[in-house]
Design a protein around this motif. Structure first.
Motif, mmCIF file in Angstrom:
data_model
loop_
_atom_site.group_PDB
_atom_site.id
_atom_site.type_symbol
_atom_site.label_atom_id
_atom_site.label_comp_id
_atom_site.label_asym_id
_atom_site.label_seq_id
_atom_site.Cartn_x
_atom_site.Cartn_y
_atom_site.Cartn_z
ATOM 1 N N GLY A 122 -12.567 47.661 -3.458
ATOM 2 C CA GLY A 122 -11.218 47.334 -2.989
ATOM 3 C C GLY A 122 -10.371 48.508 -2.563
ATOM 4 N N TRP A 123 -10.797 49.737 -2.870
ATOM 5 C CA TRP A 123 -10.065 50.912 -2.405
ATOM 6 C C TRP A 123 -9.927 50.918 -0.889
ATOM 7 C CZ3 TRP A 123 -12.324 53.980 1.191
ATOM 8 C CH2 TRP A 123 -13.710 53.884 1.341
ATOM 9 N N VAL A 124 -10.886 50.245 -0.206
ATOM 10 C CA VAL A 124 -10.883 50.272 1.254
ATOM 11 C C VAL A 124 -9.690 49.506 1.830
ATOM 12 C CG1 VAL A 124 -12.248 48.182 1.788
ATOM 13 C CG2 VAL A 124 -12.493 50.245 3.202
ATOM 14 N N ILE A 125 -9.134 48.548 1.081
ATOM 15 C CA ILE A 125 -8.003 47.762 1.578
ATOM 16 C C ILE A 125 -6.747 48.622 1.733
ATOM 17 C CG2 ILE A 125 -6.568 45.726 1.201
ATOM 18 C CD1 ILE A 125 -9.500 45.124 1.909
ATOM 19 N N PRO A 126 -6.316 49.386 0.714
ATOM 20 C CA PRO A 126 -5.162 50.261 0.948
ATOM 21 C C PRO A 126 -5.446 51.363 1.965
ATOM 22 C CG PRO A 126 -6.060 50.602 -1.255
ATOM 23 C CD PRO A 126 -6.688 49.362 -0.713
ATOM 24 N N PHE A 127 -6.691 51.815 2.048
ATOM 25 C CA PHE A 127 -6.969 52.837 3.064
ATOM 26 C C PHE A 127 -6.778 52.269 4.467
ATOM 27 C CE2 PHE A 127 -9.808 54.691 6.197
ATOM 28 C CZ PHE A 127 -9.315 55.990 6.229
ATOM 29 N N LEU A 128 -7.369 51.123 4.733
ATOM 30 C CA LEU A 128 -7.323 50.544 6.078
ATOM 31 C C LEU A 128 -5.968 49.921 6.400
ATOM 32 C CD1 LEU A 128 -10.795 48.746 6.133
ATOM 33 C CD2 LEU A 128 -10.215 50.913 7.253
ATOM 34 N N PHE A 129 -5.345 49.263 5.429
ATOM 35 C CA PHE A 129 -4.171 48.446 5.706
ATOM 36 C C PHE A 129 -2.914 48.891 4.963
ATOM 37 C CE2 PHE A 129 -7.873 45.457 6.008
ATOM 38 C CZ PHE A 129 -7.897 45.404 7.394
ATOM 39 N N GLY A 130 -3.027 49.915 4.121
ATOM 40 C CA GLY A 130 -1.852 50.396 3.407
ATOM 41 C C GLY A 130 -0.744 50.776 4.382
ATOM 42 N N ALA A 131 0.473 50.334 4.090
ATOM 43 C CA ALA A 131 1.611 50.579 4.990
ATOM 44 C C ALA A 131 2.852 50.943 4.187
ATOM 45 C CB ALA A 131 1.862 49.338 5.855
ATOM 46 N N SER A 132 2.649 51.739 3.154
ATOM 47 C CA SER A 132 3.786 52.169 2.331
ATOM 48 C C SER A 132 3.620 53.624 1.893
ATOM 49 C CB SER A 132 3.948 51.246 1.120
ATOM 50 O OG SER A 132 2.719 51.087 0.422
ATOM 51 N N SER A 183 -13.340 42.804 14.746
ATOM 52 C CA SER A 183 -12.437 43.220 13.669
ATOM 53 C C SER A 183 -13.075 44.311 12.818
ATOM 54 C CB SER A 183 -12.057 42.020 12.791
ATOM 55 O OG SER A 183 -13.136 41.603 11.971
ATOM 56 N N LEU A 184 -14.359 44.190 12.560
ATOM 57 C CA LEU A 184 -15.065 45.208 11.787
ATOM 58 C C LEU A 184 -15.130 46.519 12.554
ATOM 59 C CD1 LEU A 184 -16.632 45.830 9.215
ATOM 60 C CD2 LEU A 184 -18.684 44.891 10.303
ATOM 61 N N SER A 185 -15.367 46.434 13.854
ATOM 62 C CA SER A 185 -15.421 47.633 14.688
ATOM 63 C C SER A 185 -14.077 48.359 14.701
ATOM 64 C CB SER A 185 -15.826 47.251 16.112
ATOM 65 O OG SER A 185 -15.810 48.367 16.963
ATOM 66 N N LEU A 186 -12.989 47.600 14.770
ATOM 67 C CA LEU A 186 -11.654 48.207 14.770
ATOM 68 C C LEU A 186 -11.386 48.966 13.471
ATOM 69 C CD1 LEU A 186 -9.554 45.299 16.357
ATOM 70 C CD2 LEU A 186 -10.098 47.512 17.401
ATOM 71 N N GLU A 187 -11.827 48.409 12.356
ATOM 72 C CA GLU A 187 -11.596 49.083 11.078
ATOM 73 C C GLU A 187 -12.489 50.309 10.923
ATOM 74 O OE1 GLU A 187 -8.924 48.278 9.679
ATOM 75 O OE2 GLU A 187 -8.756 46.550 10.994
ATOM 76 N N LYS A 188 -13.697 50.268 11.469
ATOM 77 C CA LYS A 188 -14.570 51.439 11.416
ATOM 78 C C LYS A 188 -13.941 52.632 12.131
ATOM 79 C CE LYS A 188 -19.051 49.028 11.094
ATOM 80 N NZ LYS A 188 -20.325 48.724 11.798
ATOM 81 N N GLN A 189 -13.186 52.352 13.202
ATOM 82 C CA GLN A 189 -12.560 53.437 13.954
ATOM 83 C C GLN A 189 -11.567 54.224 13.102
ATOM 84 O OE1 GLN A 189 -10.933 52.231 17.786
ATOM 85 N NE2 GLN A 189 -12.529 50.677 18.010
ATOM 86 N N LYS A 190 -10.948 53.554 12.123
ATOM 87 C CA LYS A 190 -9.959 54.243 11.290
ATOM 88 C C LYS A 190 -10.601 55.309 10.408
ATOM 89 C CE LYS A 190 -6.862 50.230 11.074
ATOM 90 N NZ LYS A 190 -6.262 49.185 10.207
ATOM 91 N N LEU A 191 -11.883 55.154 10.118
ATOM 92 C CA LEU A 191 -12.566 56.153 9.311
ATOM 93 C C LEU A 191 -12.787 57.445 10.079
ATOM 94 C CD1 LEU A 191 -15.151 53.761 7.643
ATOM 95 C CD2 LEU A 191 -13.393 55.065 6.432
ATOM 96 N N ASP A 210 -10.814 58.168 12.871
ATOM 97 C CA ASP A 210 -9.504 58.562 13.399
ATOM 98 C C ASP A 210 -8.427 57.933 12.516
ATOM 99 O OD1 ASP A 210 -7.233 59.219 14.762
ATOM 100 O OD2 ASP A 210 -7.810 58.273 16.660
ATOM 101 N N MET A 211 -8.019 58.660 11.478
ATOM 102 C CA MET A 211 -7.106 58.104 10.488
ATOM 103 C C MET A 211 -5.679 57.939 11.003
ATOM 104 S SD MET A 211 -8.496 59.895 6.996
ATOM 105 C CE MET A 211 -10.241 59.836 6.566
ATOM 106 N N SER A 212 -5.400 58.467 12.194
ATOM 107 C CA SER A 212 -4.075 58.260 12.785
ATOM 108 C C SER A 212 -3.870 56.799 13.184
ATOM 109 C CB SER A 212 -3.885 59.159 14.007
ATOM 110 O OG SER A 212 -4.733 58.762 15.078
ATOM 111 N N LEU A 213 -4.966 56.031 13.194
ATOM 112 C CA LEU A 213 -4.880 54.613 13.550
ATOM 113 C C LEU A 213 -4.440 53.739 12.382
ATOM 114 C CD1 LEU A 213 -8.198 54.331 15.619
ATOM 115 C CD2 LEU A 213 -5.866 54.524 16.515
ATOM 116 N N THR A 214 -4.407 54.282 11.173
ATOM 117 C CA THR A 214 -3.996 53.492 10.014
ATOM 118 C C THR A 214 -2.486 53.251 10.062
ATOM 119 O OG1 THR A 214 -3.680 55.478 8.673
ATOM 120 C CG2 THR A 214 -5.855 54.421 8.578
ATOM 121 N N PRO A 215 -2.013 52.114 9.539
ATOM 122 C CA PRO A 215 -0.567 51.847 9.535
ATOM 123 C C PRO A 215 0.237 52.916 8.811
ATOM 124 C CG PRO A 215 -1.790 49.861 8.976
ATOM 125 C CD PRO A 215 -2.783 50.982 9.006
#
Length: 512
Positions: free
Chosen positions: A187-197, A418-426, A428-433
């Motif tokens: 579940g650590w991957v959820i705040p990494f990919l979608f964390g917005a705080s 959707s999976l491909s979009l999330e892989k890109q954040k790994l 290029d972390m500037s894509l994370t919220p």
């Protein structure tokens, strides 16, 4: 995954149910907590099935039913936002962020009010206990809970395929705890990919020690943070963390929760009966914090007893931040990913969680939430430290097969996309919220409150303009009237004394 399991999954995907519970704060035009009461035009917060309040009177919670059709779920959530936007007092907004707006002193944060019935008084007493135990500020943190269940026909087929000797209900509960253990692990991957705080308003920190860095006059942040909401500065409970729950199976879980509901806490003994429901470590089951919960639907029994009798029916993922860039706080593509993630957790191997692994998971989540975008960050695993990127690549790569099955089952490419979009954040972390928020704050020389205020104003226009049928508006108006009548009836008919009612409602009667 065997060919047989693949066939069973693809043949039953259409029965997956998901629902959303979204918390949000009503604010003033200056980004402060609204001081108005819950609008009567929204109905009774006590009895309305879809529009209620969470901890604070100004903290709305919008709830969709569980749908097999994802478009219907998002249409329902959009319609609820539209209805609320039209019913709010003039100039009030729905706060788009997870971390709260400008907060007044604790004494000026009004806990949710539900009326004078016994059930209302119980809810308010529970919130009084939360306020006294953890402070009101923490309780104003908002987020999204994603409710998810695999279809009964899937479990029936798997039950037969595995030749399980358990009853179907016990088998399903066993498999949901299997899923839960993996959600905790991965579940650590959820705040990494979608964390917005990654930042917050300074008013939240009043009276608290912290190591955040200032940004402008009103904000604090951590440069590599993803979700301060899920960090030790956010929605946490150090008291109950001393007593880890066993997630091996239903009975082990119920035994652990029952113990915390019955165990007096020295920390809360000084509070009197009017300041909390009881002195136990948990006043009620809902006080158990965690990234994911097993759930069951039953209006007659308390959750503990309902689960004891009927087993687990779905899981509630609790780690999704409100994304302030999105009008609803999350997108359909994000929902697609969550479906894949939760299904993967149900199908992948899931050994028991030791106490040592649970402590390691807590450490891993704290690292990700406070510094998850730091270059070359290493995360602890049972096999030693591994880089976040390597761990993420392995996890998302393992979800490829599930994405292909979902695409096949729904005749789409949306899940693989959707999976491909999330892989890109790994890569290029500037894509994370979280990175986007800090970049916008820096580029525009504004703080957290200014950024979220601007985004909230734009979303209110979107909510107001959302096309809702006259039939839907009529149904929502009918629910307003019905809920107000139900509250009035509850207040009129109260046969038991409140103390007797409370004893009955909080009794633990199941044999765990």
């Amino acid at each position: 995954m065997t060919k047989k399991r693949e066939k069973i999954l693809v043949g039953t995907l259409g029965g997956i149910r998901r629902g959303i519970e979204k918390e949000t704060i009503r604010t003033t035009p200056k980004g402060a907590l609204a001081k108005t009461l819950h609008p009567r035009t929204l109905g009774s917060a006590l009895t309305h099935p879809f529009i209620t309040t969470d901890f604070a009177e100004a903290q709305l919670e919008l709830i969709t039913p569980a749908y097999t059709n994802k478009n219907q779920m998002f249409d329902c959530l959009s319609s609820l936002h539209h209805f609320v936007a039209g019913a709010l007092p003039k100039n009030e907004l729905l706060w788009a962020g997870s971390l709260p707006p400008v907060l007044p002193a604790d004494r000026d944060i009004t806990s949710a009010q539900y009326g004078s019935s016994h059930s209302a008084r119980m809810k308010m007493r529970y919130r009084q206990g939360l306020a006294n135990r953890y402070g009101k500020r923490m309780q104003t943190i908002s987020g999204i809970h994603y409710n998810f269940s695999l279809p009964e026909v899937f479990w029936q087929a798997m039950h037969a395929h595995e030749k399980s000797e358990r009853s179907l209900a016990d088998y399903v509960s066993e498999k949901y705890f299997h899923l839960i253990r993996n959600v905790m692990r991965h579940g650590w991957v959820i705040p990494f990919l979608f964390g917005a705080s990654p930042a917050l308003d300074k008013s939240y920190l009043e009276g608290r020690e912290h190591q955040l860095e200032p940004m402008g006059d009103h904000s604090f942040y951590l440069p590599w943070a993803t979700s301060l909401r899920l960090s030790s500065l956010g929605y946490t409970n150090s008291e109950q963390s001393k007593y880890p729950i066993n997630y091996d199976d239903k009975m082990a879980y119920l035994k652990g929760v029952s113990a915390l509901l019955a165990m007096p806490s020295e920390k809360y003994r000084h509070l009197n009966d009017n300041q909390q429901l009881n002195t136990a470590i948990l006043q009620l089951e809902n006080e158990l914090y965690g990234s994911v919960r097993p759930k069951v639907v039953n209006a007659e029994l308390r959750p503990l007893e309902a689960m004891c009798r009927h087993g687990v029916e779905y899981v509630e993922l609790r780690t999704v931040d409100n994304n302030p860039y999105l009008p609803l706080g999350l997108s359909e593509a994000q929902s697609d990913f969550l479906d894949l993630f939760l299904t993967h957790c149900a199908l992948a191997p899931s050994p028991s969680l030791t106490r040592e692994e649970q402590l390691m998971i807590q450490q891993r989540v704290e690292l990700v939430t406070t510094m998850g975008r730091k270059p070359d960050i290493m995360l602890p695993t049972v096999d030693g430290d591994v880089s976040l990127v390597e761990l993420g690549d392995a996890l998302l790569g393992a979800m490829d097969d599930v994405a292909a099955l979902f695409d096949s089952g729904f005749n789409t490419q949306a899940y693989s996309l959707s999976l491909s979009l999330e892989k890109q954040k790994l890569s290029d972390m500037s894509l994370t919220p979280s990175a986007m928020m800090l970049a916008d704050m820096t580029a525009n020389d504004i703080g957290y409150r200014e950024l979220v205020q601007r985004l909230s104003e734009g979303h209110m226009l979107t909510h107001s303009a959302y096309p809702v049928s006259a039939e839907t508006v009529g149904q929502l108006n009918d629910l307003v009237t019905k809920s107000l009548n139900q509250q009035a009836e509850l207040e009129h008919v109260q046969e038991l004394s409140f103390s007797t009612f409370l004893t009955k409602k909080t009794a633990i009667t199941c044999d765990c």
